[in-house]
Design an enzyme around this catalytic site. Structure first.
Site, PDB file in Angstrom:
ATOM      1  N   ARG A 199       0.821  -1.224   0.000  1.00 37.87           N
ATOM      2  CA  ARG A 199       0.000   0.000   0.000  1.00 37.87           C
ATOM      3  C   ARG A 199       0.850   1.267   0.000  1.00 37.87           C
ATOM      4  O   ARG A 199       0.404   2.335  -0.403  1.00 37.87           O
ATOM      5  CB  ARG A 199      -1.010  -0.032   1.146  1.00 37.87           C
ATOM      6  N   GLU A 257       5.191 -10.904  14.049  1.00 40.16           N
ATOM      7  CA  GLU A 257       4.642 -11.452  15.288  1.00 40.16           C
ATOM      8  C   GLU A 257       5.197 -12.874  15.514  1.00 40.16           C
ATOM      9  O   GLU A 257       5.597 -13.224  16.620  1.00 40.16           O
ATOM     10  CB  GLU A 257       3.117 -11.476  15.165  1.00 40.16           C
TER      11      GLU A 257
HETATM   12  P1  AMP Z   1       4.344  -2.566  11.597  1.00 40.23           P
HETATM   13  O1  AMP Z   1       5.649  -3.119  11.100  1.00 40.23           O
HETATM   14  O2  AMP Z   1       3.811  -3.316  12.798  1.00 40.23           O
HETATM   15  O3  AMP Z   1       4.409  -1.083  11.834  1.00 40.23           O
HETATM   16  O4  AMP Z   1       3.263  -2.832  10.463  1.00 40.23           O
HETATM   17  C1  AMP Z   1       3.156  -1.976   9.389  1.00 40.23           C
HETATM   18  C2  AMP Z   1       2.740  -2.656   8.116  1.00 40.23           C
HETATM   19  O5  AMP Z   1       1.706  -3.604   8.310  1.00 40.23           O
HETATM   20  C3  AMP Z   1       2.198  -1.629   7.146  1.00 40.23           C
HETATM   21  O6  AMP Z   1       2.691  -1.940   5.846  1.00 40.23           O
HETATM   22  C4  AMP Z   1       0.693  -1.756   7.236  1.00 40.23           C
HETATM   23  O7  AMP Z   1       0.106  -1.644   5.972  1.00 40.23           O
HETATM   24  C5  AMP Z   1       0.446  -3.148   7.835  1.00 40.23           C
HETATM   25  N1  AMP Z   1      -0.466  -3.120   9.002  1.00 40.23           N
HETATM   26  C6  AMP Z   1      -0.124  -3.415  10.289  1.00 40.23           C
HETATM   27  N2  AMP Z   1      -1.182  -3.345  11.111  1.00 40.23           N
HETATM   28  C7  AMP Z   1      -2.241  -2.971  10.339  1.00 40.23           C
HETATM   29  C8  AMP Z   1      -3.640  -2.690  10.612  1.00 40.23           C
HETATM   30  N3  AMP Z   1      -4.150  -2.794  11.837  1.00 40.23           N
HETATM   31  N4  AMP Z   1      -4.425  -2.302   9.571  1.00 40.23           N
HETATM   32  C9  AMP Z   1      -3.907  -2.187   8.322  1.00 40.23           C
HETATM   33  N5  AMP Z   1      -2.612  -2.454   8.007  1.00 40.23           N
HETATM   34  C10 AMP Z   1      -1.782  -2.831   8.993  1.00 40.23           C
END
Ligand code: AMP
Length: 179
Positions: free
Chosen positions: A67, A104
């Site tokens: 995205r 995770e």
């Molecule tokens: P993080 O590494 O945990 O910051 O996760 C970020 C990536 O995961 C981004 O590319 C987001 O598009 C996706 N992502 C993580 N959590 C969500 C959520 N609750 N809703 C939509 N996309 C998410």
């Protein structure tokens, strides 16, 4: 917050669809596709970023699969900057530099073409959402490893309670909508 910014936030927030238990139980997924489908909403987001960065001599926008490609691509064009895709392992055709990052469960690898960034580049790192910040942190390290200077990390949505921006410190972080 300025009036104009408040209007963007109010308008765009009404187009964010919250989908419970996607992609798995317990996750509340923030679906940005209704904003993309609304010409005014999508354009407001890109204009907001453009006004923030237009005088910062940005040479490249780095977007994170997938995205981040949508917002990063449009932003790069509006700034007359280049666009650099960061992709999951095995998707880029030429020689790559790589960074492992934690999920995770287990780890994954992000890649960028080895010649995509030079030490003269002034960069906006762009994704739709920052959650734990692990993905953006890996990409930031990849960019800096190649000598690029990150001017700011830009997200449409920030999940405040996960404190992802702390992982990006001392880099600048900006988000339009917070939850
Ligand atoms: P993080 O590494 O945990 O910051 O996760 C970020 C990536 O995961 C981004 O590319 C987001 O598009 C996706 N992502 C993580 N959590 C969500 C959520 N609750 N809703 C939509 N996309 C998410």
């Amino acid at each position: 917050m300025q009036n104009k910014e408040k209007k963007v936030v109010e308008y765009v927030k009404s187009f964010i669809r919250e989908v419970p238990d996607f992609p798995k139980k317990g996750i509340l997924f923030y679906d940005i596709t209704p904003v993309l489908g609304d010409p005014k909403g999508f354009s407001m987001l890109i204009k907001h970023f453009k006004e923030r960065y237009v005088n910062k001599k940005i040479t490249k926008v780095v977007g994170i699969e997938s995205r981040g490609f949508i917002f990063g691509g449009a932003l790069a064009d509006s700034l007359s900057a280049g666009f650099v895709p960061v992709r999951k392992r095995g998707k880029l055709p030429y020689k790559t530099v790589q960074k492992e990052y934690s999920l995770e469960y287990g780890t994954d690898v992000l890649e960028m073409h080895e010649d995509a960034i030079t030490k003269d580049d002034r960069i906006i790192l762009c994704d739709d959402l920052i959650a734990t910040g692990g993905t953006a942190q890996a990409v930031a390290e990849l960019i800096e490893q190649q000598g690029g200077k990150i001017i700011e990390c830009a997200f449409v949505i920030e999940l405040n309670f996960l404190k992802g921006r702390n992982k990006l410190l001392p880099r600048e972080v900006h988000s339009i909508l917070q939850y």
